[in-house]
Design a protein around this motif. Structure first.
Motif, PDB file in Angstrom:
ATOM      1  N   GLY A  56      55.227  29.554  48.009  1.00 52.94           N
ATOM      2  CA  GLY A  56      54.529  28.898  46.900  1.00 52.94           C
ATOM      3  C   GLY A  56      53.291  29.669  46.482  1.00 52.94           C
ATOM      4  O   GLY A  56      53.032  29.875  45.286  1.00 52.94           O
ATOM      5  N   GLY A  57      52.526  30.130  47.469  1.00 55.57           N
ATOM      6  CA  GLY A  57      51.355  30.940  47.167  1.00 55.57           C
ATOM      7  C   GLY A  57      51.726  32.257  46.520  1.00 55.57           C
ATOM      8  O   GLY A  57      51.069  32.712  45.576  1.00 55.57           O
ATOM      9  N   ALA A  58      52.795  32.890  47.029  1.00 55.89           N
ATOM     10  CA  ALA A  58      53.242  34.171  46.470  1.00 55.89           C
ATOM     11  C   ALA A  58      53.671  34.031  45.017  1.00 55.89           C
ATOM     12  O   ALA A  58      53.360  34.880  44.172  1.00 55.89           O
ATOM     13  N   LEU A  59      54.375  32.942  44.698  1.00 59.24           N
ATOM     14  CA  LEU A  59      54.846  32.726  43.326  1.00 59.24           C
ATOM     15  C   LEU A  59      53.672  32.484  42.379  1.00 59.24           C
ATOM     16  O   LEU A  59      53.671  32.950  41.233  1.00 59.24           O
ATOM     17  N   ALA A  60      52.666  31.766  42.854  1.00 57.58           N
ATOM     18  CA  ALA A  60      51.489  31.504  42.025  1.00 57.58           C
ATOM     19  C   ALA A  60      50.718  32.792  41.732  1.00 57.58           C
ATOM     20  O   ALA A  60      50.299  33.030  40.591  1.00 57.58           O
ATOM     21  N   VAL A  61      50.540  33.639  42.746  1.00 62.07           N
ATOM     22  CA  VAL A  61      49.837  34.913  42.545  1.00 62.07           C
ATOM     23  C   VAL A  61      50.644  35.833  41.644  1.00 62.07           C
ATOM     24  O   VAL A  61      50.088  36.536  40.789  1.00 62.07           O
ATOM     25  N   SER A  62      51.966  35.819  41.802  1.00 61.70           N
ATOM     26  CA  SER A  62      52.819  36.621  40.925  1.00 61.70           C
ATOM     27  C   SER A  62      52.635  36.201  39.467  1.00 61.70           C
ATOM     28  O   SER A  62      52.549  37.049  38.572  1.00 61.70           O
ATOM     29  N   GLY A  63      52.559  34.891  39.230  1.00 65.98           N
ATOM     30  CA  GLY A  63      52.327  34.403  37.874  1.00 65.98           C
ATOM     31  C   GLY A  63      50.978  34.837  37.334  1.00 65.98           C
ATOM     32  O   GLY A  63      50.853  35.230  36.166  1.00 65.98           O
ATOM     33  N   PHE A  64      49.960  34.799  38.181  1.00 67.73           N
ATOM     34  CA  PHE A  64      48.621  35.237  37.760  1.00 67.73           C
ATOM     35  C   PHE A  64      48.630  36.718  37.374  1.00 67.73           C
ATOM     36  O   PHE A  64      48.023  37.106  36.367  1.00 67.73           O
ATOM     37  N   LEU A  65      49.302  37.545  38.153  1.00 70.19           N
ATOM     38  CA  LEU A  65      49.366  38.979  37.850  1.00 70.19           C
ATOM     39  C   LEU A  65      50.104  39.234  36.532  1.00 70.19           C
ATOM     40  O   LEU A  65      49.685  40.085  35.732  1.00 70.19           O
ATOM     41  N   LEU A  66      51.178  38.500  36.301  1.00 74.63           N
ATOM     42  CA  LEU A  66      51.928  38.673  35.054  1.00 74.63           C
ATOM     43  C   LEU A  66      51.124  38.186  33.845  1.00 74.63           C
ATOM     44  O   LEU A  66      51.179  38.787  32.767  1.00 74.63           O
ATOM     45  N   GLN A  67      50.380  37.107  34.021  1.00 77.50           N
ATOM     46  CA  GLN A  67      49.537  36.617  32.931  1.00 77.50           C
ATOM     47  C   GLN A  67      48.443  37.619  32.606  1.00 77.50           C
ATOM     48  O   GLN A  67      48.062  37.793  31.441  1.00 77.50           O
ATOM     49  N   THR A  68      47.938  38.300  33.635  1.00 73.45           N
ATOM     50  CA  THR A  68      46.945  39.354  33.411  1.00 73.45           C
ATOM     51  C   THR A  68      47.570  40.531  32.683  1.00 73.45           C
ATOM     52  O   THR A  68      46.993  41.082  31.734  1.00 73.45           O
ATOM     53  N   PHE A  69      48.773  40.917  33.115  1.00 74.40           N
ATOM     54  CA  PHE A  69      49.447  42.077  32.531  1.00 74.40           C
ATOM     55  C   PHE A  69      49.755  41.854  31.053  1.00 74.40           C
ATOM     56  O   PHE A  69      49.490  42.716  30.209  1.00 74.40           O
ATOM     57  N   PHE A  70      50.324  40.684  30.723  1.00 72.86           N
ATOM     58  CA  PHE A  70      50.721  40.401  29.342  1.00 72.86           C
ATOM     59  C   PHE A  70      49.611  39.720  28.535  1.00 72.86           C
ATOM     60  O   PHE A  70      49.789  39.485  27.337  1.00 72.86           O
ATOM     61  N   ARG A  71      48.502  39.395  29.206  1.00 76.18           N
ATOM     62  CA  ARG A  71      47.390  38.702  28.552  1.00 76.18           C
ATOM     63  C   ARG A  71      47.872  37.444  27.832  1.00 76.18           C
ATOM     64  O   ARG A  71      47.519  37.174  26.684  1.00 76.18           O
ATOM     65  N   ASN A  72      48.702  36.703  28.517  1.00 70.73           N
ATOM     66  CA  ASN A  72      49.270  35.477  27.937  1.00 70.73           C
ATOM     67  C   ASN A  72      49.350  34.411  29.025  1.00 70.73           C
ATOM     68  O   ASN A  72      49.913  34.666  30.101  1.00 70.73           O
ATOM     69  N   PRO A  73      48.791  33.218  28.793  1.00 69.44           N
ATOM     70  CA  PRO A  73      48.731  32.195  29.842  1.00 69.44           C
ATOM     71  C   PRO A  73      50.073  31.571  30.205  1.00 69.44           C
ATOM     72  O   PRO A  73      50.161  30.874  31.214  1.00 69.44           O
ATOM     73  N   THR A 119      36.157  29.662  36.158  1.00 66.83           N
ATOM     74  CA  THR A 119      35.914  31.094  36.078  1.00 66.83           C
ATOM     75  C   THR A 119      37.257  31.807  36.115  1.00 66.83           C
ATOM     76  O   THR A 119      38.248  31.253  36.601  1.00 66.83           O
ATOM     77  N   SER A 120      37.306  33.029  35.594  1.00 68.64           N
ATOM     78  CA  SER A 120      38.530  33.814  35.631  1.00 68.64           C
ATOM     79  C   SER A 120      38.341  35.100  36.440  1.00 68.64           C
ATOM     80  O   SER A 120      39.146  36.008  36.331  1.00 68.64           O
ATOM     81  N   ARG A 121      37.278  35.155  37.240  1.00 75.15           N
ATOM     82  CA  ARG A 121      37.036  36.339  38.081  1.00 75.15           C
ATOM     83  C   ARG A 121      38.155  36.479  39.105  1.00 75.15           C
ATOM     84  O   ARG A 121      38.355  35.591  39.947  1.00 75.15           O
ATOM     85  N   PRO A 122      38.898  37.587  39.078  1.00 72.58           N
ATOM     86  CA  PRO A 122      40.055  37.742  39.970  1.00 72.58           C
ATOM     87  C   PRO A 122      39.725  37.639  41.454  1.00 72.58           C
ATOM     88  O   PRO A 122      40.508  37.082  42.225  1.00 72.58           O
ATOM     89  N   ALA A 123      38.571  38.161  41.882  1.00 71.58           N
ATOM     90  CA  ALA A 123      38.218  38.110  43.299  1.00 71.58           C
ATOM     91  C   ALA A 123      38.091  36.681  43.795  1.00 71.58           C
ATOM     92  O   ALA A 123      38.315  36.396  44.979  1.00 71.58           O
ATOM     93  N   VAL A 124      37.735  35.775  42.900  1.00 69.42           N
ATOM     94  CA  VAL A 124      37.607  34.354  43.244  1.00 69.42           C
ATOM     95  C   VAL A 124      38.923  33.621  43.013  1.00 69.42           C
ATOM     96  O   VAL A 124      39.346  32.797  43.828  1.00 69.42           O
ATOM     97  N   VAL A 125      39.588  33.946  41.909  1.00 67.71           N
ATOM     98  CA  VAL A 125      40.779  33.202  41.499  1.00 67.71           C
ATOM     99  C   VAL A 125      41.977  33.495  42.400  1.00 67.71           C
ATOM    100  O   VAL A 125      42.736  32.574  42.746  1.00 67.71           O
ATOM    101  N   ILE A 126      42.176  34.751  42.813  1.00 62.59           N
ATOM    102  CA  ILE A 126      43.393  35.128  43.543  1.00 62.59           C
ATOM    103  C   ILE A 126      43.568  34.355  44.855  1.00 62.59           C
ATOM    104  O   ILE A 126      44.636  33.764  45.090  1.00 62.59           O
ATOM    105  N   PRO A 127      42.564  34.320  45.771  1.00 62.14           N
ATOM    106  CA  PRO A 127      42.789  33.562  47.015  1.00 62.14           C
ATOM    107  C   PRO A 127      42.976  32.070  46.783  1.00 62.14           C
ATOM    108  O   PRO A 127      43.789  31.436  47.462  1.00 62.14           O
ATOM    109  N   VAL A 128      42.240  31.514  45.816  1.00 60.29           N
ATOM    110  CA  VAL A 128      42.386  30.072  45.532  1.00 60.29           C
ATOM    111  C   VAL A 128      43.741  29.797  44.892  1.00 60.29           C
ATOM    112  O   VAL A 128      44.359  28.759  45.160  1.00 60.29           O
TER     113      VAL A 128
END
Length: 359
Positions: free
Chosen positions: A92-109, A299-308
């Protein structure tokens, strides 16, 4: 900065409490009810003997085996429910982080493994492996499933990136991803038409999405992939933050944009492939959870957002799996059904807010 730190710590504490409570509920509830006191006693004994084994070279192995296999309750806890909830948390955590990375890549929520067709591509190759590979190879290993899902994910990502050279609208690119997902689903159905009955049953059960059938081997294998993947994503926090402000800004800070984009895609594909291989395609986790996390942290700071985000994904999937397993017990729902029921409204609200902001 202090406000962000306080909010981060408060969110982590709340999520940790929810995670711990979810773990207890997942062990406690089910067709066989196990009292909480018995759960803590057996888990404590097992942990204590395991630690003693580490320091004594296995002198307490017989005691550990006695605790784990002493009763039907202990077998249910250590062989069925604990591996399942651990796998749900990790994936579940892996899928959420994968989604965050893809949203960053495509700049689309609303970019995510399921929406972009990445999960469907992984499903197609895993389906081919399960249906046809088993006829010539025999038993398919976990590594083979991961490799198949990863290859399928990369195929879809490559196709989406190829279209991105011609289609500059992100909304159109998402439509392309959805269409590719439908094509992959049609190809999977075509393969099923030529499969044997028992292969069809296995593939149908897997494609519905479920953490049932999890074992400690799956947990260890997925942890070896997902935990380092989380660490790598966190180490990329600074370039992710720069890239989110634009490619030109990232280049001005010395980021190798081409290499960074390749690493981002490979990492997100690997994480989503691991989930698809072990639990099947699961929808809306990769879209909804990063959005919920950013809303909580403000906040959208990756260092904070990724672990949470990872912890939020773990909590989200643990409770969704609990609902899927117990709501209509002994009948079990597909995990994708529950995640869609809770994740889809979040996406709708998010899109309505964006539309209001644009107007």
């Amino acid at each position: 900065m202090k406000q962000t730190r306080k909010r981060f710590l408060a969110t982590m504490v709340i999520l940790t409490v929810l995670l711990a409570w979810g773990l207890v509920l997942n062990i406690n509830l089910g067709s066989v009810h196990i009292p909480a006191g018995d759960i803590f006693r057996m888990v404590w004994d097992a942990a204590r003997y395991q630690v003693l084994n580490l320091f004594t070279g296995g002198a307490y192995e017989s005691h550990l085996e006695e605790v784990i296999g002493a009763s039907t309750q202990s077998k249910i806890i250590f062989s069925i429910r604990m591996p399942r909830m651990m796998l749900a948390a990790i994936l579940g955590g892996a899928l959420a982080v994968s989604g965050f990375l893809l949203q960053t890549f495509f700049r689309n929520p609303i970019a995510g493994p399921f929406v972009l067709g990445i999960s469907s591509g992984a499903k197609l190759i895993v389906g081919i492996t399960l249906v046809f590979g088993a006829q010539y190879i025999g038993k398919i290993s976990s590594a083979a499933l991961i490799a198949s899902a990863f290859f399928g994910s990369l195929l879809v990502v490559s196709a989406v990136l190829l279209f991105s050279q011609r289609v500059h609208s992100m909304s159109m690119l998402l439509v392309v991803g959805i269409m590719i997902g439908y094509i992959c689903s049609a190809a999977t159905d075509f393969c099923i038409a030529f499969a044997k009955e028992h292969d069809i049953a296995n593939l149908a059960g897997w494609s519905m999405g479920s953490f049932s059938g999890a074992n400690w081997g799956n947990v260890v294998f997925s942890a070896w992939i997902c935990i380092p993947g989380l660490g790598m994503a966190w180490l990329l926090s600074k370039p992710i933050g720069a890239y989110a402000l634009g490619e030109g800004y990232a280049q001005s800070l010395g980021v190798n944009v081409k290499l960074f984009r390749a690493v981002l895609i490979l990492l997100s594909s690997l994480l989503s492939a691991c989930v698809t291989a072990f639990a099947g395609p699961i929808s809306f986790v990769g879209i909804a959870v990063p959005h919920i996390t950013k809303t909580m942290l403000k906040t959208s700071r990756p260092a904070v957002v990724i672990p949470v985000t990872y912890l939020s994904g773990a909590v989200f999937c643990i409770y969704c799996d609990l609902i899927a397993r117990t709501l209509f017990s002994p009948t079990e729902l597909a995990i994708g059904t529950v995640t869609a029921a809770f994740g889809a409204p979040v996406v709708i609200v998010m899109m309505l807010k964006r539309r209001s902001a644009d107007m």
